[in-house]
Write a protein that holds these residues in place. Structure first.
Motif, PDB file in Angstrom:
ATOM      1  N   SER A  93       0.859  -1.235   0.191  1.00 42.03           N
ATOM      2  CA  SER A  93       0.031   0.119  -0.045  1.00 42.03           C
ATOM      3  C   SER A  93       0.830   1.295  -0.009  1.00 42.03           C
ATOM      4  O   SER A  93       0.207   2.545  -0.221  1.00 42.03           O
ATOM      5  CB  SER A  93      -0.809  -0.165   1.191  1.00 42.03           C
ATOM      6  OG  SER A  93      -0.153  -0.036   2.337  1.00 42.03           O
ATOM      7  N   LYS A  98      -5.454   3.054  -4.970  1.00 36.69           N
ATOM      8  CA  LYS A  98      -6.532   2.336  -5.112  1.00 36.69           C
ATOM      9  C   LYS A  98      -7.175   2.234  -6.502  1.00 36.69           C
ATOM     10  O   LYS A  98      -6.575   2.842  -7.163  1.00 36.69           O
ATOM     11  CB  LYS A  98      -7.746   2.909  -4.148  1.00 36.69           C
ATOM     12  CG  LYS A  98      -7.506   2.550  -2.903  1.00 36.69           C
ATOM     13  CD  LYS A  98      -8.795   2.958  -2.116  1.00 36.69           C
ATOM     14  CE  LYS A  98      -8.714   2.683  -0.399  1.00 36.69           C
ATOM     15  NZ  LYS A  98      -9.788   3.132   0.077  1.00 36.69           N
ATOM     16  N   GLN A 140      -4.088  -5.630   2.495  1.00 37.26           N
ATOM     17  CA  GLN A 140      -3.787  -4.418   1.834  1.00 37.26           C
ATOM     18  C   GLN A 140      -4.350  -4.299   0.359  1.00 37.26           C
ATOM     19  O   GLN A 140      -4.890  -3.627  -0.263  1.00 37.26           O
ATOM     20  CB  GLN A 140      -2.259  -4.032   1.663  1.00 37.26           C
ATOM     21  CG  GLN A 140      -1.880  -3.706   3.054  1.00 37.26           C
ATOM     22  CD  GLN A 140      -0.549  -3.619   3.148  1.00 37.26           C
ATOM     23  OE1 GLN A 140       0.463  -2.897   2.284  1.00 37.26           O
ATOM     24  NE2 GLN A 140       0.529  -4.202   3.910  1.00 37.26           N
ATOM     25  N   SER A 143      -8.133  -4.538   0.029  1.00 41.92           N
ATOM     26  CA  SER A 143      -8.582  -3.048   0.144  1.00 41.92           C
ATOM     27  C   SER A 143      -8.443  -2.027  -1.152  1.00 41.92           C
ATOM     28  O   SER A 143      -9.026  -0.970  -1.308  1.00 41.92           O
ATOM     29  CB  SER A 143      -8.050  -2.237   1.336  1.00 41.92           C
ATOM     30  OG  SER A 143      -6.472  -1.892   1.155  1.00 41.92           O
ATOM     31  N   LEU A 144      -7.360  -2.437  -1.970  1.00 37.05           N
ATOM     32  CA  LEU A 144      -7.070  -1.561  -3.123  1.00 37.05           C
ATOM     33  C   LEU A 144      -7.717  -2.213  -4.297  1.00 37.05           C
ATOM     34  O   LEU A 144      -7.948  -1.514  -5.429  1.00 37.05           O
ATOM     35  CB  LEU A 144      -5.598  -1.587  -3.596  1.00 37.05           C
ATOM     36  CG  LEU A 144      -4.563  -1.213  -2.327  1.00 37.05           C
ATOM     37  CD1 LEU A 144      -3.231  -1.386  -2.879  1.00 37.05           C
ATOM     38  CD2 LEU A 144      -4.852   0.467  -2.150  1.00 37.05           C
TER      39      LEU A 144
END
Length: 204
Positions: A93, A98, A140, A143-144
């Motif tokens: 991250s 994102k 991570q 979440s992206l």
């Protein structure tokens, strides 16, 4: 053209199966991550799929993996859309924004790397991915992802620490909320129990 390509595909093993899914879902202009670039084959496929308008981030802690990946990309004319990062995937991250369409995790040893004996003679220690850093990287990456994005995780249990890492990945995947993720585990029934297998995560 698609029909011709499909006839050449083999689904023997976790990595070919992961490539099958990537080919179906990754499009020109997409963002993608190779969390363990190894010898660069996954990175090359992602670079081919995202094209000049997309971008791939490729991670590895081993300098020789970064070198091998760079050489392959340059040979195939796919270097421009790839950022090579000599760092552990648990730092994902820090580098990747994102909007990722696909993240690839090919866990375990560097493919085709030196044996433990050869490394010992060279004064090096064999490097493998670990449960702690892998789960952090998976969190991570999840979440992206964009909606409809996927993570493909090839797991190996035939080396020391492999079963523990595989269990950690399965436990992590099992805990993901079904409202937001679809999680699959795929094994070849006609292969030995220690054969590599695939975990697939789709973000809804």
């Amino acid at each position: 053209m698609k029909e011709t390509t499909a006839k050449k595909l083999s689904l023997r093993g976790a990595v070919p199966l992961s490539h099958f899914f990537l080919r179906q879902l990754v499009c020109p202009g997409d963002l993608a991550v190779d969390a363990t670039c190894g010898n660069g084959l996954d990175t090359l496929l992602l670079a081919e799929l995202v094209g000049e308008g997309g971008k791939v981030w490729a991670f590895d802690v081993q300098p020789r993996a970064i070198v091998a990946t760079r050489e392959l990309l340059e040979k195939e004319g796919r270097r421009e859309c790839v950022e090579l990062i000599e760092a552990g995937h648990e730092r994902l991250s820090e580098f990747v924004p994102k909007g990722v369409k696909a993240a690839v995790f090919n866990l375990g040893y560097l493919p085709g790397g030196l044996s433990a004996g050869a490394l010992a003679k060279a004064g090096e220690h064999p490097l493998v991915t670990s449960p702690q850093t892998t789960v952090s990287a998976l969190e991570q990456a999840a979440s992206l992802l964009v909606a409809g994005g996927i993570m493909v995780i090839s797991l190996y249990t035939g080396h020391e620490g492999g079963p523990e890492e595989a269990q950690a990945v399965e436990s992590w995947g099992a805990a993901l909320p079904p409202k937001h993720y679809n999680v699959w585990c795929s094994r070849q029934l006609n292969r030995p129990p220690l054969a590599p297998y695939l975990v697939l995560v789709e973000k809804v």
